[in-house]
Motif scaffolding. Structure first.
Motif, PDB file in Angstrom:
ATOM      1  N   VAL A 156       0.849  -1.189   0.000  1.00  0.00           N
ATOM      2  CA  VAL A 156       0.000   0.000   0.000  1.00  0.00           C
ATOM      3  C   VAL A 156       0.887   1.241   0.000  1.00  0.00           C
ATOM      4  N   GLN A 157       0.594   2.170  -0.900  1.00  0.00           N
ATOM      5  CA  GLN A 157       1.272   3.459  -0.935  1.00  0.00           C
ATOM      6  C   GLN A 157       0.229   4.573  -0.807  1.00  0.00           C
ATOM      7  N   GLY A 158       0.675   5.828  -0.934  1.00  0.00           N
ATOM      8  CA  GLY A 158      -0.254   6.942  -0.809  1.00  0.00           C
ATOM      9  C   GLY A 158       0.203   8.026   0.132  1.00  0.00           C
ATOM     10  N   SER A 159       1.479   7.941   0.572  1.00  0.00           N
ATOM     11  CA  SER A 159       2.064   8.956   1.451  1.00  0.00           C
ATOM     12  C   SER A 159       1.178   9.149   2.689  1.00  0.00           C
ATOM     13  N   VAL A 160       0.926  10.371   3.093  1.00  0.00           N
ATOM     14  CA  VAL A 160       0.161  10.645   4.311  1.00  0.00           C
ATOM     15  C   VAL A 160      -1.277  11.045   4.000  1.00  0.00           C
ATOM     16  N   TYR A 161      -1.739  10.744   2.784  1.00  0.00           N
ATOM     17  CA  TYR A 161      -3.071  11.175   2.350  1.00  0.00           C
ATOM     18  C   TYR A 161      -4.068  10.024   2.501  1.00  0.00           C
ATOM     19  N   ASP A 162      -5.069  10.244   3.331  1.00  0.00           N
ATOM     20  CA  ASP A 162      -6.028   9.181   3.660  1.00  0.00           C
ATOM     21  C   ASP A 162      -6.738   8.662   2.417  1.00  0.00           C
ATOM     22  N   ASP A 163      -7.158   9.561   1.523  1.00  0.00           N
ATOM     23  CA  ASP A 163      -7.899   9.113   0.346  1.00  0.00           C
ATOM     24  C   ASP A 163      -7.029   8.249  -0.559  1.00  0.00           C
ATOM     25  N   LEU A 164      -5.737   8.572  -0.653  1.00  0.00           N
ATOM     26  CA  LEU A 164      -4.841   7.777  -1.494  1.00  0.00           C
ATOM     27  C   LEU A 164      -4.556   6.424  -0.855  1.00  0.00           C
ATOM     28  N   ARG A 165      -4.426   6.388   0.452  1.00  0.00           N
ATOM     29  CA  ARG A 165      -4.242   5.097   1.132  1.00  0.00           C
ATOM     30  C   ARG A 165      -5.463   4.206   0.921  1.00  0.00           C
ATOM     31  N   ARG A 166      -6.644   4.788   0.996  1.00  0.00           N
ATOM     32  CA  ARG A 166      -7.863   3.999   0.778  1.00  0.00           C
ATOM     33  C   ARG A 166      -7.921   3.487  -0.668  1.00  0.00           C
ATOM     34  N   GLU A 167      -7.582   4.343  -1.618  1.00  0.00           N
ATOM     35  CA  GLU A 167      -7.588   3.934  -3.028  1.00  0.00           C
ATOM     36  C   GLU A 167      -6.588   2.814  -3.272  1.00  0.00           C
ATOM     37  N   SER A 168      -5.410   2.939  -2.681  1.00  0.00           N
ATOM     38  CA  SER A 168      -4.378   1.926  -2.858  1.00  0.00           C
ATOM     39  C   SER A 168      -4.785   0.596  -2.242  1.00  0.00           C
ATOM     40  N   ALA A 169      -5.317   0.628  -1.026  1.00  0.00           N
ATOM     41  CA  ALA A 169      -5.752  -0.612  -0.368  1.00  0.00           C
ATOM     42  C   ALA A 169      -6.843  -1.303  -1.165  1.00  0.00           C
ATOM     43  N   ALA A 170      -7.771  -0.519  -1.712  1.00  0.00           N
ATOM     44  CA  ALA A 170      -8.853  -1.103  -2.520  1.00  0.00           C
ATOM     45  C   ALA A 170      -8.290  -1.742  -3.783  1.00  0.00           C
ATOM     46  N   GLY A 190       7.557  11.297  10.820  1.00  0.00           N
ATOM     47  CA  GLY A 190       7.451  11.310  12.274  1.00  0.00           C
ATOM     48  C   GLY A 190       6.513  10.235  12.786  1.00  0.00           C
ATOM     49  N   GLN A 191       6.721   9.844  14.048  1.00  0.00           N
ATOM     50  CA  GLN A 191       5.956   8.723  14.598  1.00  0.00           C
ATOM     51  C   GLN A 191       4.462   9.013  14.679  1.00  0.00           C
ATOM     52  N   ALA A 192       4.088  10.206  15.125  1.00  0.00           N
ATOM     53  CA  ALA A 192       2.664  10.509  15.296  1.00  0.00           C
ATOM     54  C   ALA A 192       1.923  10.407  13.975  1.00  0.00           C
ATOM     55  N   GLU A 193       2.511  10.924  12.920  1.00  0.00           N
ATOM     56  CA  GLU A 193       1.858  10.859  11.612  1.00  0.00           C
ATOM     57  C   GLU A 193       1.844   9.440  11.077  1.00  0.00           C
ATOM     58  N   MET A 194       2.915   8.699  11.310  1.00  0.00           N
ATOM     59  CA  MET A 194       2.943   7.297  10.892  1.00  0.00           C
ATOM     60  C   MET A 194       1.810   6.513  11.551  1.00  0.00           C
ATOM     61  N   LEU A 195       1.651   6.679  12.855  1.00  0.00           N
ATOM     62  CA  LEU A 195       0.602   5.947  13.561  1.00  0.00           C
ATOM     63  C   LEU A 195      -0.786   6.394  13.100  1.00  0.00           C
ATOM     64  N   ARG A 196      -0.930   7.677  12.786  1.00  0.00           N
ATOM     65  CA  ARG A 196      -2.218   8.158  12.277  1.00  0.00           C
ATOM     66  C   ARG A 196      -2.545   7.497  10.939  1.00  0.00           C
ATOM     67  N   VAL A 197      -1.551   7.382  10.063  1.00  0.00           N
ATOM     68  CA  VAL A 197      -1.774   6.721   8.774  1.00  0.00           C
ATOM     69  C   VAL A 197      -2.115   5.245   8.986  1.00  0.00           C
ATOM     70  N   LEU A 198      -1.479   4.614   9.956  1.00  0.00           N
ATOM     71  CA  LEU A 198      -1.810   3.217  10.256  1.00  0.00           C
ATOM     72  C   LEU A 198      -3.245   3.085  10.759  1.00  0.00           C
ATOM     73  N   ASP A 199      -3.703   4.037  11.550  1.00  0.00           N
ATOM     74  CA  ASP A 199      -5.092   4.009  12.025  1.00  0.00           C
ATOM     75  C   ASP A 199      -6.065   3.967  10.855  1.00  0.00           C
ATOM     76  N   VAL A 200      -5.717   4.662   9.782  1.00  0.00           N
ATOM     77  CA  VAL A 200      -6.569   4.698   8.588  1.00  0.00           C
ATOM     78  C   VAL A 200      -6.396   3.445   7.742  1.00  0.00           C
ATOM     79  N   THR A 201      -5.143   3.020   7.574  1.00  0.00           N
ATOM     80  CA  THR A 201      -4.822   2.010   6.564  1.00  0.00           C
ATOM     81  C   THR A 201      -5.033   0.571   7.030  1.00  0.00           C
ATOM     82  N   ALA A 202      -4.565   0.235   8.217  1.00  0.00           N
ATOM     83  CA  ALA A 202      -4.599  -1.166   8.658  1.00  0.00           C
ATOM     84  C   ALA A 202      -6.007  -1.773   8.617  1.00  0.00           C
ATOM     85  N   PRO A 203      -7.056  -1.051   9.058  1.00  0.00           N
ATOM     86  CA  PRO A 203      -8.387  -1.655   9.019  1.00  0.00           C
ATOM     87  C   PRO A 203      -8.902  -1.952   7.613  1.00  0.00           C
TER      88      PRO A 203
END
Length: 343
Positions: A156-170, A190-203
């Motif tokens: 999965v790619q998409g940098s820190v952008y939630d919509d791109l992470r969702r598109e990539s996962a799909a 940074g760690q905080a942003e990484m964990l935030r992206v994981l909150d969106v992406t992992a599920p």
């Protein structure tokens, strides 16, 4: 997964790596493609025999080098042309070629070829990079030879952008892979942003397939990511730190080069069962580091890998017992307490 970029975990024998509790190693497609070449490794019986590691091996696809060697490559829609960092020779890496190299190596887990999006990247750049990776993911899937006991992971790619992470996962789940990696993190956000992206992406990723966070990380990163549903990690940190005099412990990092350790007879970590902690003092490790003796990096690398495997084993046990939150709280308290006070 300890990192064995060039078919070796630096400063460690394979038998020693296994003694730390490691069950799987990571190798590098780009570096092994250049030296000694995948074809030669195949002729010699495959990467497992070549490096004397009978357990599983995951190989990355070369995609990270698409980012890290930006000055030596040219990307097009079909792949990447590299200039070797060794001798300047030119090489072509496409999804099909990456999969072929990993097949020649005998990788148990093959990674789809992708472009690791650099950070920072604006939305448009990240979108173009992610969509190219999704095209390459489909090409990688088509090139992979399905066979029992071997797996192919999408990234999965998409940098820190939630919509791109969702598109990539799909896109990846639509193609269908044996496991799913989350790439493009731990690259400066940074760690905080990484964990935030994981909150969106992992599920968004199938719960019955492994989830792999690439290139991560510090002990606190591992605990935070596991709490968000990640199963697998790789990072050069434990081995690289061991070679530069830094031990990673349950009470945080310890720099054995510091003068405070010069006459300290205590072990790095009294609770650790690795050879560095059971057989040697902080004073001796300090001496080895200051004298630049090779045994120093060997012992500290062994300790760091042992600690990482012990941490992951503790996380697995806590999950099995339904005590993950309590484990994380104890971990954070120990890290916050800091190193043993000076004598």
């Amino acid at each position: 997964m300890p990192v064995g970029t060039a078919a070796t975990v630096k400063a460690m024998r394979p038998e020693s790596v296994a003694e730390t509790g490691a069950e799987i190693l990571l190798g590098n497609t780009y570096h092994l493609m250049l030296r000694p070449t995948a074809e030669r490794i195949a002729e010699l019986g495959g990467l497992h025999r070549f490096m004397n590691w009978p357990k599983p091996i995951l190989t990355d696809s070369g995609g990270f080098q698409v980012m890290s060697l930006a000055g030596r490559r040219k990307i097009d829609a079909e792949g990447v042309t590299f200039q070797s960092h060794i001798d300047g020779s030119r090489h072509r890496l496409t999804p099909a070629r990456s999969i072929e190299i990993q097949h020649l190596l005998g990788s148990d887990v093959t990674m789809a070829f992708d472009e690791c999006t650099p950070f920072p990247a604006d939305h448009r750049t990240a979108a173009e990079s992610m969509r190219l990776s999704m095209r390459w993911a489909a090409d990688s899937r088509a090139a992979f030879r399905d066979r029992p006991g071997y797996a192919l992971f999408g990234i999965v790619q998409g940098s820190v952008y939630d919509d791109l992470r969702r598109e990539s996962a799909a896109a990846l789940t639509g193609i269908g892979f044996d496991g799913y990696a989350i790439g493009g993190l731990a690259v400066g956000e940074g760690q905080a942003e990484m964990l935030r992206v994981l909150d969106v992406t992992a599920p968004l990723l199938p719960g019955d397939r492994p989830r792999y966070l690439m290139g991560v990380g510090k002990p606190a990163d591992l605990v935070g990511a596991v709490r968000r549903g990640v199963d697998m990690f790789d990072c050069v940190l434990p081995t690289r730190s061991g070679r530069t005099g830094q031990a990673l412990t349950r009470r945080g990092p310890v720099n054995v080069r510091n003068a405070r350790h010069a006459a300290d007879p205590r072990p790095l970590d009294p609770e650790c069962g690795c050879p560095a902690c059971t057989g040697y003092s902080r004073a001796y490790l300090h001496h080895l580091s200051k004298a630049e003796e090779i045994l120093g990096p060997m012992l500290l690398t062994w300790h760091n890998l042992h600690y990482y495997q012990e941490l992951m084993a503790g996380l697995r046990e806590a999950i099995a017992k339904g005590e993950l939150d309590a484990f994380a709280a104890r971990f954070e308290a120990e890290q916050a307490a800091g190193d043993l006070p000076p004598l």
